[in-house]
Design a protein around this motif. Sequence first.
Motif, PDB file in Angstrom:
ATOM      1  N   VAL A  20      -5.888  -3.635  -3.023  1.00 18.41           N
ATOM      2  CA  VAL A  20      -4.612  -4.344  -2.968  1.00 18.41           C
ATOM      3  C   VAL A  20      -4.694  -5.739  -3.594  1.00 18.41           C
ATOM      4  O   VAL A  20      -3.785  -6.174  -4.302  1.00 18.41           O
ATOM      5  CB  VAL A  20      -4.129  -4.464  -1.506  1.00 18.41           C
ATOM      6  CG1 VAL A  20      -2.805  -5.215  -1.435  1.00 18.41           C
ATOM      7  CG2 VAL A  20      -3.982  -3.088  -0.883  1.00 18.41           C
ATOM      8  N   THR A  21      -5.798  -6.423  -3.348  1.00 21.02           N
ATOM      9  CA  THR A  21      -5.923  -7.830  -3.761  1.00 21.02           C
ATOM     10  C   THR A  21      -6.658  -7.930  -5.092  1.00 21.02           C
ATOM     11  O   THR A  21      -7.679  -7.263  -5.289  1.00 21.02           O
ATOM     12  CB  THR A  21      -6.678  -8.620  -2.695  1.00 21.02           C
ATOM     13  OG1 THR A  21      -6.047  -8.434  -1.421  1.00 21.02           O
ATOM     14  CG2 THR A  21      -6.683 -10.104  -3.034  1.00 21.02           C
ATOM     15  N   SER A  23       1.027  -3.344  -7.255  1.00 20.11           N
ATOM     16  CA  SER A  23       0.941  -3.907  -5.911  1.00 20.11           C
ATOM     17  C   SER A  23      -0.263  -3.321  -5.171  1.00 20.11           C
ATOM     18  O   SER A  23      -0.788  -3.959  -4.257  1.00 20.11           O
ATOM     19  CB  SER A  23       2.225  -3.637  -5.129  1.00 20.11           C
ATOM     20  OG  SER A  23       2.492  -2.246  -5.064  1.00 20.11           O
ATOM     21  N   SER A  24      -0.667  -2.131  -5.542  1.00 23.13           N
ATOM     22  CA  SER A  24      -1.890  -1.534  -5.019  1.00 23.13           C
ATOM     23  C   SER A  24      -2.329  -0.438  -5.983  1.00 23.13           C
ATOM     24  O   SER A  24      -1.535   0.017  -6.826  1.00 23.13           O
ATOM     25  CB  SER A  24      -1.687  -0.949  -3.614  1.00 23.13           C
ATOM     26  OG  SER A  24      -0.835   0.181  -3.660  1.00 23.13           O
ATOM     27  N   THR A  36      -8.017   2.490  -1.331  1.00 26.34           N
ATOM     28  CA  THR A  36      -6.887   1.699  -1.817  1.00 26.34           C
ATOM     29  C   THR A  36      -7.352   0.265  -2.011  1.00 26.34           C
ATOM     30  O   THR A  36      -8.007  -0.295  -1.124  1.00 26.34           O
ATOM     31  CB  THR A  36      -5.723   1.723  -0.813  1.00 26.34           C
ATOM     32  OG1 THR A  36      -5.234   3.054  -0.682  1.00 26.34           O
ATOM     33  CG2 THR A  36      -4.590   0.820  -1.283  1.00 26.34           C
ATOM     34  N   ARG A  83      -4.707  -7.538 -11.347  1.00 23.73           N
ATOM     35  CA  ARG A  83      -4.180  -6.308 -10.733  1.00 23.73           C
ATOM     36  C   ARG A  83      -3.576  -5.362 -11.767  1.00 23.73           C
ATOM     37  O   ARG A  83      -2.580  -4.679 -11.509  1.00 23.73           O
ATOM     38  CB  ARG A  83      -3.172  -6.632  -9.618  1.00 23.73           C
ATOM     39  CG  ARG A  83      -3.829  -7.277  -8.416  1.00 23.73           C
ATOM     40  CD  ARG A  83      -2.850  -7.501  -7.287  1.00 23.73           C
ATOM     41  NE  ARG A  83      -1.941  -8.587  -7.583  1.00 23.73           N
ATOM     42  CZ  ARG A  83      -0.621  -8.504  -7.490  1.00 23.73           C
ATOM     43  NH1 ARG A  83      -0.041  -7.392  -7.101  1.00 23.73           N
ATOM     44  NH2 ARG A  83       0.131  -9.548  -7.759  1.00 23.73           N
ATOM     45  N   GLN A 123      -4.785   3.214  -6.048  1.00 27.39           N
ATOM     46  CA  GLN A 123      -5.547   4.184  -5.270  1.00 27.39           C
ATOM     47  C   GLN A 123      -6.455   4.983  -6.201  1.00 27.39           C
ATOM     48  O   GLN A 123      -6.125   5.244  -7.354  1.00 27.39           O
ATOM     49  CB  GLN A 123      -4.607   5.167  -4.564  1.00 27.39           C
ATOM     50  CG  GLN A 123      -3.817   4.589  -3.410  1.00 27.39           C
ATOM     51  CD  GLN A 123      -2.665   3.720  -3.854  1.00 27.39           C
ATOM     52  OE1 GLN A 123      -1.960   4.036  -4.797  1.00 27.39           O
ATOM     53  NE2 GLN A 123      -2.469   2.606  -3.162  1.00 27.39           N
ATOM     54  N   ARG A 170       0.835  -1.192   0.000  1.00 24.92           N
ATOM     55  CA  ARG A 170       0.000   0.000   0.000  1.00 24.92           C
ATOM     56  C   ARG A 170       0.873   1.247   0.000  1.00 24.92           C
ATOM     57  O   ARG A 170       1.778   1.380   0.802  1.00 24.92           O
ATOM     58  CB  ARG A 170      -0.888   0.019   1.250  1.00 24.92           C
ATOM     59  CG  ARG A 170      -1.802  -1.173   1.390  1.00 24.92           C
ATOM     60  CD  ARG A 170      -2.476  -1.151   2.735  1.00 24.92           C
ATOM     61  NE  ARG A 170      -3.490  -0.121   2.798  1.00 24.92           N
ATOM     62  CZ  ARG A 170      -4.794  -0.362   2.679  1.00 24.92           C
ATOM     63  NH1 ARG A 170      -5.216  -1.588   2.470  1.00 24.92           N
ATOM     64  NH2 ARG A 170      -5.658   0.621   2.762  1.00 24.92           N
TER      65      ARG A 170
END
Lengths: 116, 110
Positions: B50-51, B30-31, B48, B69, B33, A102
Amino acid sequence: EAGVAQSPRYKIIEKRQSVAFWCNPISGHATLYWYQQILGQGPKLLIQFQNNGVVDDSQLPKDRFSAERLKGVDSTLKIQPAKLEDSAVYLCASTQKGTSGRVEQFFGPGTRLTVL
Amino acid sequence: TQLLEQSPQFLSIQEGENLTVYCNSSSVFSSLQWYRQEPGEGPVLLVTVVTGGEVKKLKRLTFQFGDARKDSSLHITAAQPGDTGLYLCAGALSASKIIFGSGTRLSIRP
């Protein structure tokens, strides 16, 4: 918790003049970013600091732009000399070290620069 | 060159209608936003993800992260004038590399 502070909020200068912007990130945030945002577009990264070291300045026009973060806290971005195309909003953002990939940035209100 | 393509660029709809904004890339994040920015202000973080496949809801806003992703969507149900603004997606390629989409300027007509 105080947010990211930036000053000034507005600046009008003539081309070929110099200008400096200041940013104070959220306390404890190690990473600081400067972005340039042209009206209606997404932010473009100019420079990224990790503490007082530069992580990425690949898109910084180094012939006229410079930035520093001497003590790893607040930062200044300078333009010398300014050109008409530098008219934009300059955003400062900071992040703390996140987990699980994050990376959540907190932005200041920006400085709107007009070059005449 | 890593790109994050956002569409549509502009959207003007009537109050009460639904809408979806898309962010697409060939890169794996990886993430990711989503931010909303109002005139004269900096972007404000909305969510956010993430998965892969993750869905998050924030009142009338639904955010989805693609299974691989590489892409994400923002769906607004029953849009209101207060939803007006510039919506930005930002993908984290790593802890030190973030790329922004070009933004979607949303206008909701009363």
